[in-house]
Scaffold this active site. Structure first.
Site, mmCIF file in Angstrom:
data_model
loop_
_atom_site.group_PDB
_atom_site.id
_atom_site.type_symbol
_atom_site.label_atom_id
_atom_site.label_comp_id
_atom_site.label_asym_id
_atom_site.label_seq_id
_atom_site.Cartn_x
_atom_site.Cartn_y
_atom_site.Cartn_z
ATOM 1 N N PRO A 276 0.191 7.731 78.916
ATOM 2 C CA PRO A 276 1.245 6.729 79.060
ATOM 3 C C PRO A 276 2.630 7.380 79.154
ATOM 4 O O PRO A 276 2.897 8.377 78.496
ATOM 5 C CB PRO A 276 1.143 5.934 77.748
ATOM 6 C CG PRO A 276 0.615 6.920 76.752
ATOM 7 C CD PRO A 276 -0.256 7.887 77.519
ATOM 8 N N TYR A 318 12.207 0.385 94.436
ATOM 9 C CA TYR A 318 11.070 -0.535 94.219
ATOM 10 C C TYR A 318 11.506 -1.989 94.094
ATOM 11 O O TYR A 318 10.743 -2.808 93.578
ATOM 12 C CB TYR A 318 10.288 -0.160 92.942
ATOM 13 C CG TYR A 318 10.135 1.304 92.691
ATOM 14 C CD1 TYR A 318 9.324 2.087 93.502
ATOM 15 C CD2 TYR A 318 10.801 1.911 91.628
ATOM 16 C CE1 TYR A 318 9.184 3.444 93.257
ATOM 17 C CE2 TYR A 318 10.657 3.268 91.379
ATOM 18 C CZ TYR A 318 9.852 4.029 92.195
ATOM 19 O OH TYR A 318 9.716 5.365 91.959
ATOM 20 N N CYS A 344 28.065 4.262 98.912
ATOM 21 C CA CYS A 344 28.200 3.744 100.271
ATOM 22 C C CYS A 344 26.848 3.502 100.921
ATOM 23 O O CYS A 344 26.444 4.208 101.854
ATOM 24 C CB CYS A 344 29.023 4.720 101.098
ATOM 25 S SG CYS A 344 30.610 5.004 100.329
ATOM 26 N N GLU A 345 26.136 2.541 100.411
ATOM 27 C CA GLU A 345 24.809 2.159 100.927
ATOM 28 C C GLU A 345 24.549 0.738 100.499
ATOM 29 O O GLU A 345 24.806 0.397 99.335
ATOM 30 C CB GLU A 345 23.698 2.983 100.258
ATOM 31 C CG GLU A 345 23.695 4.412 100.589
ATOM 32 C CD GLU A 345 22.377 4.885 101.186
ATOM 33 O OE1 GLU A 345 21.539 4.044 101.558
ATOM 34 O OE2 GLU A 345 22.234 6.095 101.275
ATOM 35 N N TYR A 373 11.916 6.622 83.895
ATOM 36 C CA TYR A 373 12.206 6.744 85.331
ATOM 37 C C TYR A 373 13.649 6.358 85.652
ATOM 38 O O TYR A 373 13.938 5.813 86.719
ATOM 39 C CB TYR A 373 11.202 5.918 86.156
ATOM 40 C CG TYR A 373 9.760 6.269 85.843
ATOM 41 C CD1 TYR A 373 9.276 7.533 86.165
ATOM 42 C CD2 TYR A 373 8.908 5.378 85.190
ATOM 43 C CE1 TYR A 373 7.965 7.894 85.858
ATOM 44 C CE2 TYR A 373 7.604 5.725 84.884
ATOM 45 C CZ TYR A 373 7.141 6.981 85.225
ATOM 46 O OH TYR A 373 5.845 7.328 84.925
#
Ligand code: LLP
Length: 413
Positions: A276, A318, A344-345, A373
């Site tokens: 895990p 995701y 800038c996206e 993560y």
């Protein structure tokens, strides 16, 4: 949910430390983890899996900060690693090499050599060429390696398509058609010691059903393989237990352990392992950020944070959503806003059309469930810093990774 996070007199606290107080000292954005929450998760994982007498190998990729790995070492956990970097970290943290499992479809030779020299307990082999490469290395170093074959059980974890790993056509594991070949090669080599089988069907899985299915298949396969003379002593069931990102869906340790226990009953002399990651550290962490600007716009206003997709990639990669809470609880009207980063996206967003209490420019917010993560996936895109990580213990806090600045990085160019 993280019970270590609550408002005390309108201030958001992690354990007994006000996040605003930490922000003033550390500077936003930063990751902040609750030590008590991680300890709690380790304890409940251990408690749930005692019925299977399972060994727990923390998946270092979820959060490989040394201070966090040291907690795993202290709790007696092993580790699942996927690179020489993670291997070095877990060894430095004090996790004994024999409790380390090395997973991954593309282990380089130098990484295998490092793992052999460290004396790790188990390689999870994911292809025939990898198996052949390991045999050659063992021969040249005169070493023996404990190995399990990671199989692709063709079970759908019903999670986001980018984090499902156990279906046919995915790059992970050895297909059932090639299993015989893999096992006979292992049997023929004096340098490989077969331990058993391994699976990992995906991540952020929120029902026990896929685990039931995979365990049922494994049970039959193991019976057949043993009949055919293969000494299967170990079964690694991977990780993937989902946490609650705010929609109420998650998979608790008890449920999944119960299902595994039920389905695998009757298989004797089988050492179970689990790996895990997210479920141990995910809930413990928040990403604290400041609202640089409030931009009124049609149809919705924007909260532009000083944290961006380079700090927390999950929403961009995701379409993940992390609940957002202001550090200061105030009696204000609710509104629907877009929460975005400064990069800038257009993928640099955290939440689209989310209902939040009205938050002013300059206020700080926490993005929850960011312990897994999060920091480990950060990048320096847009020449931004790698932000600090902080660990809270009661009313005290400690920076467990300093900010890595653009100036630091410029030294390499
Ligand atoms: N074992 C193996 C072989 C794995 O590949 C993984 C995760 C784990 C264990 C731990 O899985 P967990 O218990 O943490 O779900 N970056 C993605 C998740 C990628 C997971 C990759 N493998 C995310 O942010 O959702």
């Amino acid at each position: 949910m993280n019970q270590m996070l609550r408002y005390i007199e309108s201030e958001l606290y992690m354990e007994s430390a006000a996040l605003n107080r930490i922000a003033e000292q550390v500077g936003t954005p930063f990751y902040c983890y609750s030590k008590a929450n991680i300890e709690q998760q380790i304890a409940s994982c251990k408690a749930a899996f005692t019925r299977l007498d399972a060994t727990i190998h923390y998946a270092a990729k979820a959060n490989s900060n040394l201070s966090i790995l040291r907690m795993m070492a202290k709790a007696g956990l092993g580790a699942d690693v996927v690179s020489v970097g993670e291997l070095e970290r877990v060894i430095i943290a004090g996790i004994p090499a024999e409790k380390v499992i090395f997973s991954g479809v593309g282990k380089r030779k130098d990484e295998m050599v490092a793992a052999l020299n460290a004396g790790i307990g188990q390689f999870n082999l994911e292809s025939i060429p990898e198996l052949d490469a390991l045999i050659l290395l063992c021969e040249s170093l005169n070493k023996t390696a404990g190995v399990s074959v990671r199989i692709n059980p063709d079970v759908d974890g019903s999670t986001h398509r980018h984090i499902t790993t156990g279906v046919k056509g995915s790059k992970f594991g050895i297909s059932m058609e090639q299993l015989d070949q893999a096992l006979s090669r292992i049997g023929e080599s004096a340098h490989l010691q077969l331990r058993g089988l391994a699976v990992h069907i995906g991540s952020q899985i929120v029902t026990a059903a896929p685990y039931r299915k995979v365990c049922e298949r494994l049970r039959d396969w193991i019976v057949n393989l043993r009949r055919a003379g293969h000494a299967i002593t170990h079964l690694d069931l991977g990780g993937g237990f989902g946490i609650d990102y705010g929609d109420g869906n998650y998979l608790d340790f008890e449920s999944v352990a119960t299902v595994m226990h039920e389905t695998l009953q009757g298989l004797d002399n089988l050492q179970i392992a689990i790996e895990p990651g997210r479920s141990i550290v995910g809930n413990a962490g928040v990403l604290v950020s400041e609202v640089i600007f409030r931009k009124e716009d049609d149809p919705l206003p924007f909260l532009i944070l000083d944290a961006g997709m380079n700090d927390l990639m999950r929403p961009a990669l995701y379409q993940a959503s992390h609940p957002i809470q202001p550090l200061l609880e105030r009696k204000v009207e609710m509104e629907v806003v877009n929460v975005v980063g400064p990069i800038c996206e257009s993928t640099d967003f955290f939440s689209k059309a989310i209902t939040l209490p009205k938050i002013a420019q300059g206020e700080r917010v926490a993005l929850l469930q960011a312990g897994a993560y999060g920091a480990v996936m950060a990048s320096i895109y847009n020449s931004r810093d790698i932000i600090p990580e902080v660990m809270v213990d009661g009313d005290r806090f400690e920076t467990i990774r300093r900010r890595i600045t653009n100036h630091n990085l410029l030294e390499f160019e």
